[in-house]
Design an enzyme around this catalytic site. Structure first.
Site, PDB file in Angstrom:
ATOM      1  N   ALA A  26       0.804  -1.224   0.000  1.00 18.11           N
ATOM      2  CA  ALA A  26       0.000   0.000   0.000  1.00 18.11           C
ATOM      3  C   ALA A  26       0.839   1.277   0.000  1.00 18.11           C
ATOM      4  O   ALA A  26       0.403   2.316  -0.510  1.00 18.11           O
ATOM      5  CB  ALA A  26      -0.933   0.004   1.203  1.00 18.11           C
ATOM      6  N   ARG A  38      -1.670  -0.185   7.529  1.00 17.72           N
ATOM      7  CA  ARG A  38      -0.958  -0.364   8.795  1.00 17.72           C
ATOM      8  C   ARG A  38       0.036   0.753   9.097  1.00 17.72           C
ATOM      9  O   ARG A  38       0.760   0.676  10.077  1.00 17.72           O
ATOM     10  CB  ARG A  38      -0.231  -1.719   8.797  1.00 17.72           C
ATOM     11  CG  ARG A  38      -1.204  -2.881   8.820  1.00 17.72           C
ATOM     12  CD  ARG A  38      -0.475  -4.215   8.817  1.00 17.72           C
ATOM     13  NE  ARG A  38      -1.411  -5.319   9.010  1.00 17.72           N
ATOM     14  CZ  ARG A  38      -2.192  -5.809   8.064  1.00 17.72           C
ATOM     15  NH1 ARG A  38      -2.153  -5.313   6.846  1.00 17.72           N
ATOM     16  NH2 ARG A  38      -3.012  -6.813   8.319  1.00 17.72           N
ATOM     17  N   HIS A 125      -3.452 -10.162  -4.269  1.00 19.71           N
ATOM     18  CA  HIS A 125      -4.694  -9.909  -3.528  1.00 19.71           C
ATOM     19  C   HIS A 125      -5.850  -9.500  -4.446  1.00 19.71           C
ATOM     20  O   HIS A 125      -6.868  -8.996  -3.972  1.00 19.71           O
ATOM     21  CB  HIS A 125      -4.453  -8.854  -2.433  1.00 19.71           C
ATOM     22  CG  HIS A 125      -3.534  -9.347  -1.338  1.00 19.71           C
ATOM     23  ND1 HIS A 125      -2.906  -8.521  -0.443  1.00 19.71           N
ATOM     24  CD2 HIS A 125      -3.141 -10.609  -1.009  1.00 19.71           C
ATOM     25  CE1 HIS A 125      -2.172  -9.252   0.396  1.00 19.71           C
ATOM     26  NE2 HIS A 125      -2.294 -10.520   0.067  1.00 19.71           N
ATOM     27  N   CYS A 158     -25.137 -12.401  -9.282  1.00 23.52           N
ATOM     28  CA  CYS A 158     -24.556 -12.783 -10.570  1.00 23.52           C
ATOM     29  C   CYS A 158     -25.647 -12.861 -11.636  1.00 23.52           C
ATOM     30  O   CYS A 158     -26.669 -13.533 -11.449  1.00 23.52           O
ATOM     31  CB  CYS A 158     -23.864 -14.133 -10.415  1.00 23.52           C
ATOM     32  SG  CYS A 158     -23.242 -14.824 -11.956  1.00 23.52           S
ATOM     33  N   ASN A 224      10.582   1.188   2.804  1.00 19.30           N
ATOM     34  CA  ASN A 224       9.323   1.394   3.534  1.00 19.30           C
ATOM     35  C   ASN A 224       9.523   2.469   4.588  1.00 19.30           C
ATOM     36  O   ASN A 224      10.576   2.547   5.215  1.00 19.30           O
ATOM     37  CB  ASN A 224       8.871   0.076   4.200  1.00 19.30           C
ATOM     38  CG  ASN A 224       7.413   0.107   4.596  1.00 19.30           C
ATOM     39  OD1 ASN A 224       6.550   0.411   3.774  1.00 19.30           O
ATOM     40  ND2 ASN A 224       7.114  -0.174   5.848  1.00 19.30           N
ATOM     41  N   ILE A 242       8.578   6.854  -1.206  1.00 18.70           N
ATOM     42  CA  ILE A 242       8.730   5.917  -2.322  1.00 18.70           C
ATOM     43  C   ILE A 242       8.703   6.611  -3.675  1.00 18.70           C
ATOM     44  O   ILE A 242       9.451   6.252  -4.583  1.00 18.70           O
ATOM     45  CB  ILE A 242       7.628   4.841  -2.212  1.00 18.70           C
ATOM     46  CG1 ILE A 242       7.932   3.968  -0.992  1.00 18.70           C
ATOM     47  CG2 ILE A 242       7.537   3.988  -3.468  1.00 18.70           C
ATOM     48  CD1 ILE A 242       6.754   3.161  -0.514  1.00 18.70           C
TER      49      ILE A 242
END
Ligand SMILES: [Zn+2]
Length: 255
Positions: A26, A38, A125, A158, A224, A242
Site C-alpha cells: 500500500a 498499517r 490480492h 450474478c 518502507n 517511495i
C-alpha cells in the site's frame, strides 16, 4: 553510510541486476492519495475493528455486510487516483528489460495504469476493478455492478447464476488463487534482486516471498517508511518517500 550512499549502493545493484522482482504494498499508492492499512495514518491503525468486519464468512452470511460493502465501494479513493513517480519508475525498469515480475498486494491497478505490462503484474490480492461471482466465478467490470447499485440493487447478484457477487479481491479468510501465488513464488525464486516496496511485510503469505528470495540467493532491499520484520535480513533498508526514492534508484541504474 548516509542515505544518499545507500541509494547509490542499491542503484548500483539495480544496474548489475538482470532479474529484479519487486513486491509492492500500500505504501507505493499513498502518494497517489490512497490510504494504507498499517501505517501511522492507516485505515486499520485508526480503526482496528474495520479489518474484521469484511471477512469472507461474514460477507457470505450477512446481507447487511454486503450492502455496506457495495455502498462504500463507490467512495474509494482509488477510483480517482493517478499513478505516481514510484509506479512510473517500475515501468522504466521493465522497459529496460530488468524486471522479472511485479508482485503487488495492491488491488488498485495503478501499476497497469502507469504502463506496467499486465503480463508482469502479479496481483496476489486480486483487483477492485472487477467483481466476481462466488458461485460460478464469472467476472464483471466493477463499474457495471456499481451502476446496478446506483440504480437501487443494494446487493447485486450474478447475472449468470444468481450467486453472490464480491469485489475480485482477496478478503480476510479467503485463500489466494493458487496459480497467482505460484507465479509470485517463482518470481521470488528466480530473481537476483528482490525489492520490497511500501509493504509492512506483516501479511502472510506475501511477506514470506522475502524468505523465498533470500533462500534462493537474491539480495533483499526493503523500501518502507516504517520498520518491517525483514529489515534485519535486508542487504539495505531505505526509509525515503517511495515516489522519490524509486526514481532515484532506477534512473541512474539505466543510464
Ligand atoms: Zn455466477
Amino acid at each position: 553510510m548516509g542515505s544518499a550512499g545507500v541509494v547509490a549502493l542499491v542503484s548500483a545493484w539495480v544496474a548489475q541486476s538482470s532479474r529484479v522482482t519487486v513486491l509492492t504494498g500500500a505504501g507505493i499508492s499513498t502518494d497517489s492519495g490512497i490510504p494504507d492499512f498499517r501505517g501511522p495514518k492507516g485505515v486499520w491503525t485508526r480503526n482496528p475493528a474495520a479489518q474484521h468486519r469484511f471477512t469472507l464468512d461474514r460477507y457470505v452470511a450477512d446481507r447487511e455486510v454486503r450492502v455496506e460493502a457495495w455502498r462504500n465501494r463507490r467512495s474509494h479513493a482509488a477510483w480517482t487516483a493517478q499513478p505516481n513517480a514510484g509506479h512510473r519508475a517500475l515501468v522504466d525498469l521493465e522497459r529496460a528489460g530488468r524486471l522479472r515480475a511485479l508482485v503487488t498486494q495492491n488491488v488498485d491497478e495503478l501499476h497497469q495504469r502507469a504502463g506496467s505490462s499486465p503480463d508482469l503484474v502479479v496481483e496476489i490480492h486480486g483487483t477492485m476493478r472487477q467483481a466476481e461471482c462466488l458461485s460460478c466465478g464469472d467476472r464483471w467490470p466493477m463499474h457495471h455492478v456499481l451502476d446496478r447499485v446506483d440504480e437501487g440493487d443494494s446487493d447485486p447478484s450474478c447475472g449468470r447464476c444468481g450467486g453472490l457477487l464480491k469485489s475480485a479481491t482477496i478478503s480476510f479468510g479467503q485463500s489466494l488463487r493458487p496459480e497467482v501465488w505460484r507465479a509470485a513464488v517463482s518470481a521470488a525464486r528466480d530473481c537476483d534482486l528482490f525489492l520490497a516496496v511500501g509493504s509492512s511485510l506483516q501479511v502472510y503469505p506475501a511477506a514470506g516471498l522475502c524468505d523465498t528470495a533470500i533462500d534462493a540467493g537474491a539480495r533483499l532491499v526493503v523500501v518502507n517508511a516504517e520498520p518491517t520484520p525483514y529489515d534485519g535480513f535486508a542487504a539495505a533498508v531505505l526509509r525515503e518517500p517511495i515516489s522519490s526514492v524509486l526514481p532515484a534508484l532506477v534512473d541512474p541504474a539505466l543510464r
